[in-house]
Design an enzyme around this catalytic site. Sequence first.
Site: not given
Ligand code: APR
Length: 247
Positions: A101, A119, A127, A147, A186, A210, A228
């Site tokens: 993502q 994404h 454009c 354009c 998340s 996570n 991770a």
């Molecule tokens: N190792 C593992 N997990 C981690 C770490 C780490 N070092 N640091 C943070 N996290 C976890 C957090 O606990 C959280 O649950 O990563 C997750 C990030 O969640 P989000 O900030 O919601 O990001 P993401 O899940 O990628 O969002 C999905 O939402 O805003 C849109 O398009 C955007 O691609 C994005 C999509």
Amino acid sequence: MNFPAPLLEQLRDARRMVALTGAGISAESGLATFRDAQTGLWTKFKPEELATAEAFQRDPKFVQDWYAWRRQNAADAKPNAGHLALVEVEKRAPEFLLVTQNVDGLHERAGSKRIVELHGNIHRFRCFENDCSTDNFDAENGRCRSCGGYLRPAVVWFGEMLPTAALETAIDAAERCDAFFSIGTSSIIYPAADLWRRAKNSGAIIIEINKDPTPLTPLADYSFLGKAGEILPALFEIVWSKKQFTK
Ligand code: APR
């Protein structure tokens, strides 16, 4: 870190693996996740308020500046041990697909080849006015030379559809895999957050890695709370120390 013996056996026997990653895998490279508070100049804005066609229409230059700031952060960041562990998975698993993502490009820079960017990618442009197909872009000034319209980042904004081919590839791989990893996400943004269920319904084991609990945590077969960049290398070190995958 200890890993359950059944998981290690299942991963050694797995032929097809899929890894879904989110912003959390880039956190240890210094890039803020979406649900962390934004830093610096952008503290008072939420991504949901900036990553939209409406925000761009209202003030293209402002949104372009936000992306330029994020692009520079991504360019300055380095892939971390979590990204690199997934490169090893791709080299050794008989079949592997990385579905991300993230738009930061760090998986590609780490060496991953089999990548689906659900994404888009912040380092590529489109454009905004006419979606002109040529790559005749003046990225420096944020303008389309065909354009004269504004350039936007080639990323999926809130409320926009995901690239069809990328999503179909991800769904197909999820429905055929033996092991599905959900890493650093998340698990609340769809359709990416639904991929694990498709894998589960097709008989795959679901492994979440996570930092914090998510809606997937109680439903996954295995859930490891932590970084991770620490868990992925440790897990695959043990899986492969006993068995070399043959392509
Ligand atoms: N190792 C593992 N997990 C981690 C770490 C780490 N070092 N640091 C943070 N996290 C976890 C957090 O606990 C959280 O649950 O990563 C997750 C990030 O969640 P989000 O900030 O919601 O990001 P993401 O899940 O990628 O969002 C999905 O939402 O805003 C849109 O398009 C955007 O691609 C994005 C999509």
